[in-house]
Write an enzyme that holds these catalytic residues in place. Sequence first.
Site, PDB file in Angstrom:
ATOM      1  N   CYS A 289       0.792  -1.238   0.000  1.00 55.74           N
ATOM      2  CA  CYS A 289       0.000   0.000   0.000  1.00 55.74           C
ATOM      3  C   CYS A 289       0.822   1.286   0.000  1.00 55.74           C
ATOM      4  CB  CYS A 289      -0.961  -0.008   1.184  1.00 55.74           C
ATOM      5  SG  CYS A 289      -2.223  -1.281   1.018  1.00 55.74           S
TER       6      CYS A 289
ATOM      7  N   ARG B 112       5.474  -7.708  -1.259  1.00 53.29           N
ATOM      8  CA  ARG B 112       5.402  -6.573  -2.175  1.00 53.29           C
ATOM      9  C   ARG B 112       6.134  -5.355  -1.602  1.00 53.29           C
ATOM     10  NH1 ARG B 112      -0.971  -6.869  -3.693  1.00 53.29           N
ATOM     11  NH2 ARG B 112      -1.086  -7.686  -1.581  1.00 53.29           N
TER      12      ARG B 112
END
Length: 432
Positions: free
Chosen positions: A263, A331
């Site tokens: 995010c 990620r």
Amino acid sequence: MKLCMIGTGYVGLVSGVCFSDLGNDVICVDKDLDKINLLKKGQVPIYEPGLSELVVKNYRNKKLKFSTNLKKSIQESDIIFICVGTPTKKGGTSADLSQIYNVAKEISLSINKFKIIITKSTVPVTTGDEIERIISKRNNKNRFSVVSNPEFLREGEAIRDFTYPDRIVIGSNDLKSNRVLKNLYSPLISKGAQYIHTSRRAAELIKYASNAFLATKVTFINEIANLCEKTGINVEDISIGMGLDKRIGSRFLRAGPAYGGSCFPKDTKAITSTANRFKTDLSVIKSVIRSNENRSNLLLSRVYEILNKKIKNKKITFLGVTFKANTDDMRDSSSLSMIPALSKKGAIIRYFDPTGYKKEFEKIKNVSFINNIKKSLIGSDLVIIHTEWNDFKSLNFKQIIKGKKFIIYDMRNIYSPSKIKSQGFKYFSIGR
Ligand SMILES: NC(=O)c1ccc[n+]([C@@H]2O[C@H](COP(=O)([O-])OP(=O)(O)OC[C@H]3O[C@@H](n4cnc5c(N)ncnc54)[C@H](O)[C@@H]3O)[C@@H](O)[C@H]2O)c1
């Protein structure tokens, strides 16, 4: 209520499962057949504490279904949540909205009765307008309503965050949909969640502004930690001293490696890109991005210093490689830049992670996964504590190592420097 979650990833799966646990009938759809097949066997494709039990419970009692048939799932449901990915565009900074718009097209072909269509994915301001435009090409506007309901859950705490959120944000220009959603969320509102009804564009921006602010807080304390290292101050004293001010608050004030995850990096970039599109300069967020991008290099130069610039053939162990504890998500983890850089300089890297082997390092020279904390430590020259898993918080290094002692670089400030040093280890940490 009958709900359809499109995209069964970290957000779609967790929120779908939690909605089913609240008594709704939920279909989780994904185009990834392997993922859906695993889930049908009661196996959860991601690591998220407590999720597996809830999946099995609600799948067994038939409140939760899994499917790859998007059209049928949409037609059987009243409320459609779009939970697909919005990664950064390759080679750019803006959000790649192709998954969102593909889903919007599919929805436009499947509407058989009134639907509330909700973006739970993080999407830039005006994306809801575009979704509405795509769907209205084939459907009268009174057959659907497009709402923004951003998700604020954190990986690793996702079930708790979903069940006890600080706030539920509904961005909708349509009062009827707002009433339906207030009812859907009423079990969480009655437990204390604040319910905010605002415009669709405002809801979209609330999510980005929140993530950008949190990323700023992390980056701020990381930079203060750099100053602490130069001035002989313990950054933790600064965090406590600042955090007790209620206007500031203590959370997200812990110095560490560069922020990562699915995010903050992409959302900080996307909000600046949106601002550029609207000819507004978000200079604070731009400098946060720059500072964070430099941070992995900064910590790497510290590693070089610690090893007296002799990296070749040095055995370096990483404890934890995910971007934070309690998730298997790789990620934008800072390990993804640090490990290849050290390997390039000739280091021999081993890593242990409680969530197992990572395919991300498959092609990196001299990197291996060791499935046991103690074995991963033995014979090391340097141990880097990269992630703050509980598994790493009470290791008795002295007992593990009988012979040559390694150096410890604790990037999460898990250990007390004096205690570790008294055991005869060279110990470095962040901002102290
Ligand atoms: N991961 C988080 O902690 C978090 C928290 C809040 C918000 N978000 C936002 O939520 C969104 C989803 O994030 P995520 O981490 O769950 O992503 P993810 O990559 O884990 O999951 C997305 C899923 O969507 C599926 N998908 C893509 N196109 C599809 C289609 N046409 N039909 C069916 N399935 C399709 C993919 O196969 C994948 O399983 C993003 O916008 C993200 O920014 C994520």
